[in-house]
Write a protein that holds these residues in place. Sequence first.
Motif, PDB file in Angstrom:
ATOM      1  N   THR A 178      16.892  10.503  30.632  1.00  0.00           N
ATOM      2  CA  THR A 178      18.291  10.213  30.964  1.00  0.00           C
ATOM      3  C   THR A 178      19.175  10.177  29.721  1.00  0.00           C
ATOM      4  O   THR A 178      20.324   9.739  29.799  1.00  0.00           O
ATOM      5  CB  THR A 178      18.408   8.881  31.725  1.00  0.00           C
ATOM      6  OG1 THR A 178      17.866   7.819  30.914  1.00  0.00           O
ATOM      7  CG2 THR A 178      17.653   8.939  33.053  1.00  0.00           C
ATOM      8  N   GLY A 179      18.642  10.602  28.582  1.00  0.00           N
ATOM      9  CA  GLY A 179      19.458  10.771  27.379  1.00  0.00           C
ATOM     10  C   GLY A 179      19.644   9.537  26.531  1.00  0.00           C
ATOM     11  O   GLY A 179      20.517   9.503  25.664  1.00  0.00           O
ATOM     12  N   ARG A 180      18.826   8.530  26.701  1.00  0.00           N
ATOM     13  CA  ARG A 180      19.060   7.259  26.022  1.00  0.00           C
ATOM     14  C   ARG A 180      18.914   7.376  24.495  1.00  0.00           C
ATOM     15  O   ARG A 180      19.719   6.811  23.759  1.00  0.00           O
ATOM     16  CB  ARG A 180      18.132   6.183  26.581  1.00  0.00           C
ATOM     17  CG  ARG A 180      18.458   5.831  28.039  1.00  0.00           C
ATOM     18  CD  ARG A 180      17.434   4.881  28.616  1.00  0.00           C
ATOM     19  NE  ARG A 180      17.512   3.562  28.035  1.00  0.00           N
ATOM     20  CZ  ARG A 180      18.131   2.523  28.597  1.00  0.00           C
ATOM     21  NH1 ARG A 180      18.759   2.666  29.752  1.00  0.00           N
ATOM     22  NH2 ARG A 180      18.139   1.343  28.013  1.00  0.00           N
ATOM     23  N   VAL A 181      17.900   8.084  24.016  1.00  0.00           N
ATOM     24  CA  VAL A 181      17.757   8.261  22.567  1.00  0.00           C
ATOM     25  C   VAL A 181      18.938   9.057  22.020  1.00  0.00           C
ATOM     26  O   VAL A 181      19.514   8.723  20.977  1.00  0.00           O
ATOM     27  CB  VAL A 181      16.429   8.959  22.224  1.00  0.00           C
ATOM     28  CG1 VAL A 181      16.390   9.368  20.748  1.00  0.00           C
ATOM     29  CG2 VAL A 181      15.246   8.046  22.527  1.00  0.00           C
ATOM     30  N   VAL A 182      19.314  10.101  22.727  1.00  0.00           N
ATOM     31  CA  VAL A 182      20.392  10.977  22.275  1.00  0.00           C
ATOM     32  C   VAL A 182      21.707  10.226  22.190  1.00  0.00           C
ATOM     33  O   VAL A 182      22.423  10.283  21.170  1.00  0.00           O
ATOM     34  CB  VAL A 182      20.525  12.192  23.221  1.00  0.00           C
ATOM     35  CG1 VAL A 182      21.694  13.076  22.799  1.00  0.00           C
ATOM     36  CG2 VAL A 182      19.233  13.005  23.231  1.00  0.00           C
ATOM     37  N   LEU A 183      22.066   9.501  23.245  1.00  0.00           N
ATOM     38  CA  LEU A 183      23.348   8.803  23.251  1.00  0.00           C
ATOM     39  C   LEU A 183      23.342   7.588  22.323  1.00  0.00           C
ATOM     40  O   LEU A 183      24.362   7.281  21.697  1.00  0.00           O
ATOM     41  CB  LEU A 183      23.709   8.374  24.672  1.00  0.00           C
ATOM     42  CG  LEU A 183      23.936   9.513  25.679  1.00  0.00           C
ATOM     43  CD1 LEU A 183      24.587   8.979  26.948  1.00  0.00           C
ATOM     44  CD2 LEU A 183      24.765  10.631  25.096  1.00  0.00           C
ATOM     45  N   ALA A 184      22.203   6.913  22.221  1.00  0.00           N
ATOM     46  CA  ALA A 184      22.124   5.804  21.265  1.00  0.00           C
ATOM     47  C   ALA A 184      22.355   6.306  19.852  1.00  0.00           C
ATOM     48  O   ALA A 184      23.084   5.698  19.062  1.00  0.00           O
ATOM     49  CB  ALA A 184      20.766   5.104  21.375  1.00  0.00           C
TER      50      ALA A 184
END
Length: 338
Positions: free
Chosen positions: A197-203
């Motif tokens: 869900t993109g958590r590493v990317v958005l963080a």
Amino acid sequence: MEGCRHSSLEILSTRGTHRVVFADAAKAELRRYVLVSKAEIEVGPSLEEENFHWIFALAPGGGTSIVISIQSQYWVFASPCAYLTFGWLPADDPKLLRLPEGSAEFLAVTFEAGWQSEDSVAFIPEVEEIPAALRGSYKEFYHAYSEIDGYQLFFESKGFKGSALTYGESHFKPILDILQRLEVGPKDILLDLGSGTGRVVLAAALACPFLKLCRGIELLPSLHGAAQDALGRLCGARIAAPVELICGDLVEEDWSDATVVFAMSLCFPEEMMEALEQKFRQLRPGSYVILMHCFMGDASCLVPHPREGEHAVRLEMSFGETPLYIFKRRPVLLDEMD
């Protein structure tokens, strides 16, 4: 034991750290200890009953207090409370102060000696441990995911099977800590392989807005769609690095321009790791690769970073804390040249 001090502490659901101080300068010449139990106990854990899950002992003269830190995000046990006992023994008492034989080790609780003169209890929200300039980004990150249940989306995915697709979630501060350790800069391109869900990317995009690009590659359309939804909730809200979300096969896509590659590879099958090894060879020398595997074999193009000492870091995931291993793409050898 008569004279011990017992207490209980309700563990909040808010991310942060409960800090409990047991202080007693008068007993500084005795062996002091703290027991913590994750199971409900009427009076409190004791050495005799061996009904505790953490223990910390302080030698005579080792300080005037014991400080207990309990991280709420790791408190995933059935009991909503921690049960604590502060006790002491004569310096010459031979009793061993250690966990009962066969006990499992659990996360969430750490200890240290202190010099406080009074007992105290405090809760420090995790957001207060974030640099002031990033606290808004921290809050926006969790707001973006407040209505996204990645686990439910994963379980509802049809036609996709295999250990490589095992789902887990990361968090803002742990990603910030790793990127600060790597000293990333404006020329870096971050990539998350199997970005969910993109958590590493958005963080990363929020924590390090100076990055050149933050990219994620995810195979499952439902998770990729959720990542796009989370990104949409952030657009225009705060300065962030550019983000690129790709729905595709991480083995087939070209990501040779990445300089910081995350791969939560614990469940990746051997054939996928072999395919990734070939992709890692296409990275520029000096690029970072962060894996859940501690080695890549003697013929690997990756070397541990740093070469000497511990190259593992601890990362909080939704299933608990896990080690990640930092590698660097080594210089290209003659047999790798075209």
